[in-house]
Write a protein that holds these residues in place. Structure first.
Motif, PDB file in Angstrom:
ATOM      1  N   SER A 171      -9.015   3.037   8.399  1.00 34.72           N
ATOM      2  CA  SER A 171      -9.839   2.254   7.454  1.00 34.72           C
ATOM      3  C   SER A 171     -10.133   0.885   8.060  1.00 34.72           C
ATOM      4  N   SER A 172     -11.057   0.159   7.419  1.00 33.15           N
ATOM      5  CA  SER A 172     -11.409  -1.186   7.890  1.00 33.15           C
ATOM      6  C   SER A 172     -10.200  -2.113   7.892  1.00 33.15           C
ATOM      7  N   ASP A 173      -9.398  -2.012   6.809  1.00 33.25           N
ATOM      8  CA  ASP A 173      -8.217  -2.887   6.715  1.00 33.25           C
ATOM      9  C   ASP A 173      -7.208  -2.551   7.813  1.00 33.25           C
ATOM     10  N   GLU A 174      -7.029  -1.245   8.032  1.00 31.02           N
ATOM     11  CA  GLU A 174      -6.100  -0.844   9.105  1.00 31.02           C
ATOM     12  C   GLU A 174      -6.635  -1.309  10.469  1.00 31.02           C
ATOM     13  N   PHE A 175      -7.949  -1.173  10.634  1.00 35.09           N
ATOM     14  CA  PHE A 175      -8.555  -1.611  11.900  1.00 35.09           C
ATOM     15  C   PHE A 175      -8.281  -3.104  12.121  1.00 35.09           C
TER      16      PHE A 175
END
Ligand code: PLP
Length: 465
Positions: A2-6
């Motif tokens: 996900s964007s947050d994980e990225f």
């Protein structure tokens, strides 16, 4: 991911790179592993289910780092440097993040126009001949490597002739990089039609011998068509006399390509712009910011005087690439300037580097490295048992122990296996020669001093055994 994980793992990865670069000096410069050691640590097959990114990052330390030869160590004096810098790494990252394909102007106008613009900037920065500017008939393009630049130049020269390939002759010096021989081979030139011209006492191509060879070849019905001269040869940093070679090329209507892979960057300092004297006689030229301009591999700046010849040699327009912009003739499609179709947004990293450091910042590194090399050369000169093989024009010092090949071989092997510094060798006048190549951004006086102390101590130990 996900964007947050990225974001999370992106920050962690940047931290990991910053830590690596902060501590790289403590690692052995030359990897100390045996063949197969890395593969033995890897699972036999690929994972069926995805793994955690934390585990992947951890394996960088466990598996990858021990298997690195650390090119970014300030104690790396081998080959030629492979320059990097934080702005360049970030430029690469943005390029990866954008993931655009710059094969046509239309497939990302910014990718093409930034490249053309930055390559024009470099002409002013290095005071290269204006014939290479995009506002003339010429222009610049980023290739992956100097080898590719020499190859596409050779193909452009070959294609403009429409002659029997078996008659075509290539000339370069005995000291030229092996990539010239490879380019000739890949382009279908007969091996016996690659003529290596002898060099003078400073390892520079002899124009008189070049002229004599060309005349001999014409008399035997051959067609001289491509000369590759070098600014900064790999073995000794010789700078071929471009003015004389260029004059010969003009008389015989031969394409002159100049390979400044390593040394071209020196011209960012006005006091070293003499290295390009005579370059205005060249049809094409390349130099590698990925060696000495703090820019990550791959980044070779390649210039031609007449872009129409390059495009004529390399352009093929299949139906699926047709578009209005290309048809209008108002844009550059860089796919026509290289072998592959696809291309990355490589100019971003160069743009970041030039803007971050400015011309003065880049000049600082070049001046520093050349000064360090000159100081090292003085140490060699004043040592009773070492000798300089040639006066270093720039930042490569070629030297050897006076007792001959056997001791030089032992010196280099012992030093490299210590992991403290990394040096490579070459042969000059058939004699093993040590090369001290100073161009790593973080190399300072202390590193060069320690390297010289280690070389002297190692030599003494071998002499006394
Ligand atoms: N030309 C010269 C003078 C070089 O020293 C080198 C590499 O060191 C090359 C060409 C090949 O460079 P690349 O790896 O960019 O093909």
């Amino acid at each position: 991911m996900s964007s947050d994980e990225f974001r999370h793992w992106g920050y962690q990865t940047i931290d990991w790179i910053a830590n690596y670069l902060e501590t790289v000096e403590q690692l052995p410069v030359l990897s100390q592993l045996e063949p197969g050691d890395i593969r033995a640590k890897l699972p036999e097959t690929a994972p069926v289910k995805g793994e955690s990114f934390a585990d992947i990052l951890q394996d960088l330390d466990k598996i990858i780092v021990p298997g690195l030869t650390n090119w970014q160590s300030p104690n790396f004096f081998a080959f030629f440097p492979t320059g990097i810098s934080a702005p360049s790494i970030l430029g690469e990252l943005v390029s990866a993040g954008l993931g655009v394909q710059g094969m046509l102007w239309a497939t990302s106008p910014a990718c093409t126009e930034l490249e053309t613009h930055v390559l024009d900037w470099l002409i002013d920065m290095l005071k290269l001949p204006s014939q290479f500017k995009s506002s003339t008939t010429g222009g610049g393009v980023i290739q992956d490597s100097a080898s590719s630049a020499s190859l596409v130049a050779l193909i452009a020269a070959r294609e403009q002739l429409k002659a029997d390939i078996n008659q075509l002759v290539v000339y370069t010096s005995t000291q030229a990089h092996s990539s010239i021989e490879k380019a000739a081979r890949v382009a279908g030139i007969k091996q016996e039609n690659l003529h290596l011209i002898e060099v003078d006492a400073d390892y520079r191509m002899c124009p008189e011998l070049l002229q004599q060879q060309i005349v001999r070849d014409i008399k035997s019905g051959l067609i001289p068509f491509y000369i590759a001269a070098t600014v900064g040869t790999t073995s000794s940093h010789a700078i071929d006399p471009l003015t004389e070679i260029g004059a010969i090329a003009q008389v015989h209507n031969i394409w002159l390509h100049v390979d400044g892979a390593m040394s071209g960057t020196a011209a960012i300092c006005p006091e070293y712009q003499w290295i390009h004297q005579g370059l205005e006689l060249a049809d094409s030229y390349c130099f590698n910011p990925h060696k000495w301009m703090l820019t990550n591999f791959d980044c070779t700046c390649f210039y031609v005087k007449d872009r129409a010849k390059l495009i004529h040699a390399l352009s093929i327009m299949p139906e699926f690439l047709k578009n209005q912009a290309s048809t209008s003739g108002k844009v550059i499609d860089y796919r026509d300037w290289q072998i592959s179709l696809g291309r990355r947004f490589r100019s971003l990293k160069l743009w970041f580097v030039i803007r971050h450091y400015g011309i003065e910042g880049l000049q600082y590194y070049i001046s520093k490295h050349i000064a360090l090399a000159q100081e090292f050369a003085e140490c060699v000169k004043s040592h009773p048992r070492f000798e300089l093989v040639v006066n270093p024009p720039l930042n490569l010092v070629c030297f050897r122990h006076k007792l001959g090949d056997a001791i030089n071989e032992k010196i280099i092997n012992n030093i490299n296996s210590s992991g403290k510094i990394y040096l490579t060798s070459t042969k000059l006048e058939q004699k093993l020669t040590l090369r001290m190549s100073i161009g790593q951004a973080t190399t300072d006086k202390i590193h060069v001093k320690q390297a010289w102390q280690l070389i002297c101590k190692t030599a003494e130990e071998i002499e006394n055994n």
